[in-house]
Structures are given as structure tokens and as C-alpha cells.
Design a protein around this motif. Structure first.
Motif, PDB file in Angstrom:
ATOM      1  N   ARG A  81       0.768  -1.278  -0.035  1.00  0.00           N
ATOM      2  CA  ARG A  81      -0.067   0.066   0.121  1.00  0.00           C
ATOM      3  C   ARG A  81       0.856   1.199  -0.098  1.00  0.00           C
ATOM      4  NH1 ARG A  81      -3.320   0.077   5.662  1.00  0.00           N
ATOM      5  NH2 ARG A  81      -3.758  -2.176   5.071  1.00  0.00           N
ATOM      6  N   ASN A  82       0.335   2.453  -0.631  1.00  0.00           N
ATOM      7  CA  ASN A  82       1.320   3.614  -0.634  1.00  0.00           C
ATOM      8  C   ASN A  82       0.866   4.387   0.613  1.00  0.00           C
ATOM      9  OD1 ASN A  82      -1.097   4.848  -1.228  1.00  0.00           O
ATOM     10  ND2 ASN A  82      -0.969   4.728  -3.339  1.00  0.00           N
ATOM     11  N   ARG A  83       1.540   5.611   0.621  1.00  0.00           N
ATOM     12  CA  ARG A  83       1.391   6.279   1.601  1.00  0.00           C
ATOM     13  C   ARG A  83      -0.071   6.861   1.894  1.00  0.00           C
ATOM     14  NH1 ARG A  83       1.566  12.007   0.981  1.00  0.00           N
ATOM     15  NH2 ARG A  83       2.113  12.602  -1.416  1.00  0.00           N
ATOM     16  N   PHE A  84      -0.687   6.894   0.967  1.00  0.00           N
ATOM     17  CA  PHE A  84      -2.431   7.214   1.204  1.00  0.00           C
ATOM     18  C   PHE A  84      -3.234   6.349   1.739  1.00  0.00           C
ATOM     19  CE2 PHE A  84      -0.684   9.543  -2.594  1.00  0.00           C
ATOM     20  CZ  PHE A  84      -0.830  10.911  -2.375  1.00  0.00           C
ATOM     21  N   GLY A  85      -2.540   5.131   1.736  1.00  0.00           N
ATOM     22  CA  GLY A  85      -3.391   3.950   2.417  1.00  0.00           C
ATOM     23  C   GLY A  85      -2.767   3.651   3.834  1.00  0.00           C
ATOM     24  N   ALA A  86      -1.763   4.460   4.290  1.00  0.00           N
ATOM     25  CA  ALA A  86      -1.066   4.039   5.718  1.00  0.00           C
ATOM     26  C   ALA A  86      -2.073   4.286   6.516  1.00  0.00           C
ATOM     27  CB  ALA A  86       0.102   5.154   5.773  1.00  0.00           C
ATOM     28  N   GLY A  87      -2.060   3.141   7.629  1.00  0.00           N
ATOM     29  CA  GLY A  87      -2.995   3.287   8.835  1.00  0.00           C
ATOM     30  C   GLY A  87      -4.322   3.087   8.514  1.00  0.00           C
ATOM     31  N   LYS A  88      -4.798   2.639   7.350  1.00  0.00           N
ATOM     32  CA  LYS A  88      -6.152   2.442   7.398  1.00  0.00           C
ATOM     33  C   LYS A  88      -6.508   0.918   7.491  1.00  0.00           C
ATOM     34  CE  LYS A  88      -7.639   5.786   3.840  1.00  0.00           C
ATOM     35  NZ  LYS A  88      -8.255   6.092   2.352  1.00  0.00           N
ATOM     36  N   MET A  89      -7.975   0.494   8.036  1.00  0.00           N
ATOM     37  CA  MET A  89      -8.103  -0.744   8.121  1.00  0.00           C
ATOM     38  C   MET A  89      -8.147  -1.241   6.378  1.00  0.00           C
ATOM     39  SD  MET A  89      -8.453  -1.270  11.197  1.00  0.00           S
ATOM     40  CE  MET A  89      -9.684  -2.923  11.192  1.00  0.00           C
ATOM     41  N   VAL A  90      -7.928  -2.388   6.460  1.00  0.00           N
ATOM     42  CA  VAL A  90      -7.804  -3.240   5.269  1.00  0.00           C
ATOM     43  C   VAL A  90      -9.068  -2.918   4.384  1.00  0.00           C
ATOM     44  CG1 VAL A  90      -7.898  -5.373   3.878  1.00  0.00           C
ATOM     45  CG2 VAL A  90      -6.166  -4.990   5.799  1.00  0.00           C
ATOM     46  N   GLN A  91     -10.478  -3.252   5.135  1.00  0.00           N
ATOM     47  CA  GLN A  91     -11.717  -3.028   4.363  1.00  0.00           C
ATOM     48  C   GLN A  91     -11.856  -1.826   4.086  1.00  0.00           C
ATOM     49  OE1 GLN A  91     -11.077  -4.173   7.422  1.00  0.00           O
ATOM     50  NE2 GLN A  91     -12.659  -3.258   8.694  1.00  0.00           N
ATOM     51  N   ASN A  92     -11.274  -0.508   4.489  1.00  0.00           N
ATOM     52  CA  ASN A  92     -11.436   0.792   4.040  1.00  0.00           C
ATOM     53  C   ASN A  92     -10.511   1.082   2.958  1.00  0.00           C
ATOM     54  OD1 ASN A  92     -13.386   1.013   6.083  1.00  0.00           O
ATOM     55  ND2 ASN A  92     -11.815   1.791   7.668  1.00  0.00           N
ATOM     56  N   LEU A  93      -9.416   0.459   2.611  1.00  0.00           N
ATOM     57  CA  LEU A  93      -8.544   0.620   1.452  1.00  0.00           C
ATOM     58  C   LEU A  93      -9.125   0.952   0.021  1.00  0.00           C
ATOM     59  CD1 LEU A  93      -5.717  -1.630   2.209  1.00  0.00           C
ATOM     60  CD2 LEU A  93      -5.428   1.012   2.487  1.00  0.00           C
ATOM     61  N   ARG A  94      -8.878   1.849  -0.520  1.00  0.00           N
ATOM     62  CA  ARG A  94      -9.470   2.111  -1.724  1.00  0.00           C
ATOM     63  C   ARG A  94      -8.470   1.629  -2.861  1.00  0.00           C
ATOM     64  NH1 ARG A  94     -10.544   8.599  -1.705  1.00  0.00           N
ATOM     65  NH2 ARG A  94      -8.363   8.397  -1.045  1.00  0.00           N
ATOM     66  N   PRO A  95      -8.894   1.279  -4.176  1.00  0.00           N
ATOM     67  CA  PRO A  95      -7.986   0.451  -5.202  1.00  0.00           C
ATOM     68  C   PRO A  95      -6.775   1.264  -5.296  1.00  0.00           C
ATOM     69  CG  PRO A  95     -10.271   0.242  -5.884  1.00  0.00           C
ATOM     70  CD  PRO A  95     -10.159   1.091  -4.649  1.00  0.00           C
ATOM     71  N   GLU A  96      -6.716   2.737  -5.489  1.00  0.00           N
ATOM     72  CA  GLU A  96      -5.575   3.549  -5.907  1.00  0.00           C
ATOM     73  C   GLU A  96      -4.705   3.454  -4.476  1.00  0.00           C
ATOM     74  OE1 GLU A  96      -9.015   6.442  -4.526  1.00  0.00           O
ATOM     75  OE2 GLU A  96      -8.741   4.477  -5.798  1.00  0.00           O
ATOM     76  N   GLU A  97      -4.922   3.029  -3.460  1.00  0.00           N
ATOM     77  CA  GLU A  97      -4.000   3.189  -2.273  1.00  0.00           C
ATOM     78  C   GLU A  97      -3.270   1.689  -2.241  1.00  0.00           C
ATOM     79  OE1 GLU A  97      -6.978   6.046   0.371  1.00  0.00           O
ATOM     80  OE2 GLU A  97      -7.071   3.904   0.712  1.00  0.00           O
ATOM     81  N   THR A  98      -3.582   0.865  -3.037  1.00  0.00           N
ATOM     82  CA  THR A  98      -2.876  -0.577  -2.856  1.00  0.00           C
ATOM     83  C   THR A  98      -2.264  -0.785  -4.203  1.00  0.00           C
ATOM     84  OG1 THR A  98      -4.867  -1.838  -3.302  1.00  0.00           O
ATOM     85  CG2 THR A  98      -4.275  -1.055  -1.048  1.00  0.00           C
ATOM     86  N   ASP A  99      -1.454  -1.875  -4.142  1.00  0.00           N
ATOM     87  CA  ASP A  99      -1.000  -2.460  -5.266  1.00  0.00           C
ATOM     88  C   ASP A  99      -0.184  -3.565  -4.892  1.00  0.00           C
ATOM     89  OD1 ASP A  99      -0.285  -2.782  -8.105  1.00  0.00           O
ATOM     90  OD2 ASP A  99       0.170  -0.632  -8.263  1.00  0.00           O
ATOM     91  N   SER A 100       0.155  -4.355  -5.895  1.00  0.00           N
ATOM     92  CA  SER A 100       0.805  -5.759  -5.722  1.00  0.00           C
ATOM     93  C   SER A 100       1.723  -6.275  -6.902  1.00  0.00           C
ATOM     94  CB  SER A 100      -0.492  -6.816  -5.540  1.00  0.00           C
ATOM     95  OG  SER A 100      -1.095  -7.064  -6.490  1.00  0.00           O
ATOM     96  N   TYR A 101       2.433  -7.511  -6.707  1.00  0.00           N
ATOM     97  CA  TYR A 101       3.058  -8.273  -7.829  1.00  0.00           C
ATOM     98  C   TYR A 101       2.988  -9.729  -7.291  1.00  0.00           C
ATOM     99  CZ  TYR A 101       7.369  -8.427  -4.974  1.00  0.00           C
ATOM    100  OH  TYR A 101       8.139  -8.672  -3.918  1.00  0.00           O
ATOM    101  N   PHE A 102       2.937 -10.666  -8.293  1.00  0.00           N
ATOM    102  CA  PHE A 102       3.154 -11.845  -8.048  1.00  0.00           C
ATOM    103  C   PHE A 102       4.457 -12.331  -7.878  1.00  0.00           C
ATOM    104  CE2 PHE A 102      -1.314 -11.619  -9.289  1.00  0.00           C
ATOM    105  CZ  PHE A 102      -1.587 -12.564  -8.318  1.00  0.00           C
ATOM    106  N   GLN A 103       5.003 -12.971  -6.891  1.00  0.00           N
ATOM    107  CA  GLN A 103       6.341 -13.413  -6.735  1.00  0.00           C
ATOM    108  C   GLN A 103       6.714 -14.271  -7.630  1.00  0.00           C
ATOM    109  OE1 GLN A 103       7.807 -16.331  -3.438  1.00  0.00           O
ATOM    110  NE2 GLN A 103       8.473 -14.359  -2.656  1.00  0.00           N
ATOM    111  N   ARG A 104       5.699 -15.431  -8.233  1.00  0.00           N
ATOM    112  CA  ARG A 104       6.315 -16.641  -8.894  1.00  0.00           C
ATOM    113  C   ARG A 104       5.374 -16.479 -10.021  1.00  0.00           C
ATOM    114  NH1 ARG A 104       6.889 -21.289  -4.005  1.00  0.00           N
ATOM    115  NH2 ARG A 104       8.038 -19.796  -2.295  1.00  0.00           N
ATOM    116  N   MET A 105       5.793 -17.021 -11.102  1.00  0.00           N
ATOM    117  CA  MET A 105       5.277 -17.035 -12.543  1.00  0.00           C
ATOM    118  C   MET A 105       5.630 -18.194 -13.328  1.00  0.00           C
ATOM    119  SD  MET A 105       5.916 -16.401 -16.040  1.00  0.00           S
ATOM    120  CE  MET A 105       7.193 -15.694 -15.905  1.00  0.00           C
ATOM    121  N   MET A 106       4.651 -18.876 -13.943  1.00  0.00           N
ATOM    122  CA  MET A 106       5.173 -19.942 -15.008  1.00  0.00           C
ATOM    123  C   MET A 106       4.251 -19.584 -16.159  1.00  0.00           C
ATOM    124  SD  MET A 106       4.989 -23.973 -14.367  1.00  0.00           S
ATOM    125  CE  MET A 106       5.775 -25.041 -15.559  1.00  0.00           C
TER     126      MET A 106
END
Length: 332
Positions: free
Chosen positions: A95-120
Motif C-alpha cells: 500500500r502507498n502512503r495514502f493507504g497508511a494506517g487504514k483498515m484493510v476493508q477501508n482501502l481504496r484501489p488507488e491506495e494499494t498495489d501488488s505483484y506476484f512473486q512466482r510466475m510460470m
């Protein structure tokens, strides 16, 4: 080599044009386990990890897949090439700084991101195909990438690990048929996509696909009776529990398949419509197919275990035929 493969493929090629088609969605996935499918566009939209010391991007999953696809398109010029089928696992959420301190259920899409560690990724070349003991098989290339193999705390000068294989895909059960002697490079170390491309080209050049096909067809000539199969299953379970000292004394060959894979094999022996024995003797080809039906390996060990399954099947066939004593312990 490339020219030999092109000439011999004329008897089995379906066309002479390169075309990218989606793989049949009705098939069993080539790997299941804890993975999920993902489209290339969605994978492109995800984060790319960087090296902490200099903030330089790693080679992304998408860049790796595109590089190998380019190598395939060039090397197998004139063949039909399917679009990459990609599966991923181990999502790393941030999560970026705009999502800091928020409960997971309150996070907005623009406040989080991700990547997958493994790929095939699996890229199928259906115009290079063969019938192996009644099973339609297509040439395939598989690529594995795992960010856990990279020290992201370092800098961009370090090598990044990739795994690559070329072999055949049994389309009846989407079993990957690869061998370690010339069809796999499980320790590719590169710092850029140009070197990854060169490694792919070298692997394609060294792969003796006709010899591989002939070896697999010969497996159909060996019969494995029920008692030999039962002995193998018992000894295979014992092998995993043997102390290292005893393994060395017995000089046992490498056996890295998990017990879950053996359990799946025996279940399929009684239920698989294509390769099951239903309480009767089977051929070494059926043995090999039952051993590779298992789709629940993790991405990072999938290619190693697929290659080991082929070594085991050839070894058991040789032991049954008294051609080599290397695998005798597993059936005697």
C-alpha cells in the motif's frame, strides 16, 4: 538442430504461418497447486520490483515472457505459435502512503498495489506435433520466474535467475514431457533480456527433439506388472525417509517427487480413462503419464519434478528390462 527440426516437422506441421491463438480453455491447467491464471495485460499493470540500492527495475515477468516468445517466433519461424498461457502465485501486496494506517476493508484501489512473486508461462507450438503411443503431443516451451531467487536488497549488477525448458505437451492431460539432459536450463543467470534471449536460443539449438520422441515411444514396449508397480510405490516412499548416509551407501539416483504425487499416481491408476491400469499391468509409457498427471507442485519446483519423472520412468523401464541396475533398488 534448427534446420533438421524444420525439415522433419514437415510431416507433422499443420501450417506454415505464425499465428497467436488462445490455448483451449477446456483443458486441465498445466499447473494448478496454489496458482491462478492471469492475462498478459493484467500482469503488465502490476508492480515491478526494483533493486533497493539503486532503484533499478528487475526484469519483469512480462519482459521475460515477451523475450522468450520473440525467441520462439524467430527460431520456429513459419510455425503456429499459441499465445502464452500464464499462471502466478504468492501475491505480494503493498500500500502507498495514502493507504497508511487504514483498515484493510477501508482501502481504496488507488491506495494499494501488488505483484506476484512466482510466475510460470507455457507457450505451445501445435504445428510441431507427434502422436506418441496414441497421445497427441505438441511442442511446448515453459518459463519460470521467482522473485524469491533474487536479492532485492542488492543492486542491479547482480544476476537474476530464470528457468526454461522445451519439450512436449500431452494434450490429453496437459502433461509436460521434458528431460533434463538437453531440454532444461534450470539455472539461467542474466542481468538483461538480451542474455535471456541468447540462453533460450542455445537451449532450442541443443534440444534433440527427435531423440526425445523416440525415447518416449520406446517406453510403450516395456510392461510393468502390478507387483512391480506396488514395489516401486513402496520403495519410493521409503526413499524419502532414508538417512543421507544410507542413500549414499545404496548409491540411489535422484528422486525428488513428493508423496502427494505418488498418491495421485495410484489414484489415477484406478481411475484415469487414458492411462489407468485398473488393477492390471501397464506399460512404462502409462507409468510415465500417471507419474506426470500431478498438477499440484509449486511453480518453483515444477520443472525439476517434471524432468525427474522422466528420468524415473526411463530408469524403471531399464531396470525391468535388466538393461541397467541404477534403479533396481526401487523395484526389487
Amino acid at each position: 538442430n534448427k534446420e533438421t527440426m524444420k525439415e522433419e516437422a514437415t510431416v507433422i506441421a499443420s501450417n506454415n504461418e505464425i499465428s497467436y491463438n488462445e490455448a483451449e480453455e477446456t483443458r486441465t491447467p498445466f499447473i494448478i497447486g496454489n496458482t491462478q491464471p492471469i492475462e498478459m495485460d493484467a500482469l503488465s499493470d502490476m508492480l515491478t520490483p526494483v533493486f533497493s540500492r539503486d532503484n533499478v527495475e528487475t526484469i519483469s515477468h512480462v519482459e521475460g515472457i515477451s523475450t522468450i516468445t520473440d525467441a520462439i517466433s524467430t527460431y520456429f519461424d513459419g510455425q503456429q505459435i499459441n499465445a502464452p498461457v500464464v499462471r502466478v502465485s504468492h501475491e505480494m501486496k503493498l500500500r502507498n502512503r495514502f493507504g497508511a494506517g487504514k483498515m484493510v476493508q477501508n482501502l481504496r484501489p488507488e491506495e494499494t498495489d501488488s505483484y506476484f512473486q512466482r510466475m510460470m508461462a507455457m507457450i505451445e507450438i501445435p504445428s510441431v506435433s507427434a502422436d506418441i503411443n496414441g497421445s497427441p503431443c505438441h511442442l511446448q516451451v515453459c518459463l519460470v520466474h521467482n522473485y524469491a531467487d533474487i536479492n532485492l536488497l542488492g543492486n542491479s549488477s547482480q544476476y537474476q535467475s530464470w528457468k526454461l525448458c522445451i519439450g512436449f505437451l500431452n494434450t490429453l492431460r496437459t502433461n509436460g514431457l521434458i528431460r533434463s539432459s538437453d531440454g532444461c536450463n534450470l539455472s539461467i543467470k542474466v542481468t538483461n533480456t538480451a542474455d535471456l534471449y541468447k540462453n533460450a536460443w542455445t537451449l532450442f539449438q541443443n534440444y534433440e527433439y527427435k531423440q526425445h520422441l523416440d525415447e518416449m515411444k520406446l517406453l510403450n514396449d516395456t510392461v510393468i506388472d502390478v507387483s512391480t508397480l506396488a514395489q516401486f510405490l513402496g520403495r519410493a516412499r521409503m526413499a524419502a525417509a532414508l538417512p543421507t548416509k544410507m542413500k549414499k551407501e545404496l548409491n540411489l539416483p535422484e528422486f525428488i517427487l513428493p508423496e502427494a504425487q505418488l498418491n495421485q499416481m495410484i489414484r489415477d491408476y484406478y481411475t484415469d480413462d487414458n492411462f489407468g491400469g485398473y488393477g492390471h499391468e501397464i506399460t512404462a509409457w502409462q507409468f510415465y503419464m500417471l507419474l506426470t498427471n500431478y498438477k499440484n507442485n509449486y511453480i518453483d519446483v515444477s520443472l525439476e519434478r517434471s524432468a525427474n519423472a522422466y528420468t524415473i520412468s526411463k530408469g524403471i523401464a531399464a531396470a525391468v528390462n535388466k538393461e541397467s541396475p541404477e534403479w533396481n533398488w526401487f523395484i526389487n
